[in-house]
Scaffold this active site. Structure first.
Site, PDB file in Angstrom:
ATOM      1  N   HIS A  33       2.897  -7.139 -14.521  1.00 18.15           N
ATOM      2  CA  HIS A  33       1.994  -7.893 -13.661  1.00 18.15           C
ATOM      3  C   HIS A  33       2.644  -8.127 -12.299  1.00 18.15           C
ATOM      4  CE1 HIS A  33       0.362 -11.979 -12.389  1.00 18.15           C
ATOM      5  NE2 HIS A  33      -0.598 -11.109 -12.168  1.00 18.15           N
ATOM      6  N   ASP A  57      -1.085  10.111   0.263  1.00 21.23           N
ATOM      7  CA  ASP A  57      -1.658  11.379   0.720  1.00 21.23           C
ATOM      8  C   ASP A  57      -0.535  12.380   0.980  1.00 21.23           C
ATOM      9  OD1 ASP A  57      -0.680  11.032   3.419  1.00 21.23           O
ATOM     10  OD2 ASP A  57      -2.508   9.976   3.986  1.00 21.23           O
ATOM     11  N   ASP A 107      -4.687  -7.016  -9.932  1.00 21.21           N
ATOM     12  CA  ASP A 107      -4.208  -8.391 -10.018  1.00 21.21           C
ATOM     13  C   ASP A 107      -5.303  -9.380  -9.599  1.00 21.21           C
ATOM     14  OD1 ASP A 107      -2.697 -10.740 -10.048  1.00 21.21           O
ATOM     15  OD2 ASP A 107      -0.964  -9.796  -9.100  1.00 21.21           O
ATOM     16  N   MET A 119      -3.486   1.727   4.557  1.00 20.45           N
ATOM     17  CA  MET A 119      -2.693   1.817   5.774  1.00 20.45           C
ATOM     18  C   MET A 119      -3.640   1.792   6.969  1.00 20.45           C
ATOM     19  SD  MET A 119      -0.066   4.738   7.159  1.00 20.45           S
ATOM     20  CE  MET A 119       1.165   4.528   5.893  1.00 20.45           C
ATOM     21  N   TYR A 135       4.670   0.791   5.033  1.00 19.32           N
ATOM     22  CA  TYR A 135       5.880   1.502   4.600  1.00 19.32           C
ATOM     23  C   TYR A 135       6.887   0.538   3.976  1.00 19.32           C
ATOM     24  CZ  TYR A 135       4.511   5.770   7.121  1.00 19.32           C
ATOM     25  OH  TYR A 135       3.866   6.899   7.562  1.00 19.32           O
ATOM     26  N   TYR A 189      -4.875   8.991   6.763  1.00 21.21           N
ATOM     27  CA  TYR A 189      -4.861   7.566   6.402  1.00 21.21           C
ATOM     28  C   TYR A 189      -5.476   7.356   5.023  1.00 21.21           C
ATOM     29  CZ  TYR A 189      -3.324   6.325  11.103  1.00 21.21           C
ATOM     30  OH  TYR A 189      -2.598   6.201  12.270  1.00 21.21           O
TER      31      TYR A 189
END
Length: 146
Positions: free
Chosen positions: A22, A30, A66, A76, A116, A134
């Site tokens: 959890h 990508d 979650d 992103m 990142y 993206y």
């Protein structure tokens, strides 16, 4: 082979999804994402030849998002000055909506370099052959309730 498990989920990926606890995160990256560099402290799983949408759909079939955080799905953010469209995000939103009642509201857009940094802390990175720009997505695992 297992009954009811999408064939796109390799044994290695299934093992990693099961190992995740959890709050752990997984990046579905990508083809342009520096998976090996960013994932040097994570488990990197190669899924060359597959796109993100089909993997996302299969993963969300077995992995809950979650519920203790407002935005368990991160994209992103497009960099200022980049003149690109992100139609794949609508595909992602449809897939998430099938699997989580929060739908679009489960998504956050994260600035590129912050994405990142968060990805460096991910439990796993799935390196795909996705060609959309993206198209990286990060998921935070929730609790499995039987």
């Amino acid at each position: 082979m297992l009954k009811g498990i999408p064939a796109i989920l390799s044994p290695e990926l299934l093992k990693v999804l099961c190992e995740m606890g959890h709050g752990d995160t997984i990046v579905i990256a990508d083809g342009n994402f520096p998976s090996e560099t960013v994932g040097k402290n994570a488990k990197v799983i190669r899924a060359d030849g597959h796109g993100v949408p089909e993997l996302l759909d299969a993963i969300l079939g077995v992995l809950p998002l979650d519920t203790y955080v407002e935005k368990p799905v991160s994209l992103m953010q497009v960099m200022p000055g980049d003149d690109v469209e992100t139609p794949i995000w609508e595909v992602y939103k449809n897939i998430v909506s099938k699997n989580d009642e929060r739908g679009d509201s489960a998504f956050a857009e994260v600035e590129r370099f912050e994405f990142y940094e968060r990805a460096k802390k991910a439990y796993a990175v799935v390196a795909t052959g996705e060609t959309a720009i993206y198209a990286n997505i990060m998921l935070q695992k929730g609790v499995v309730i039987n």
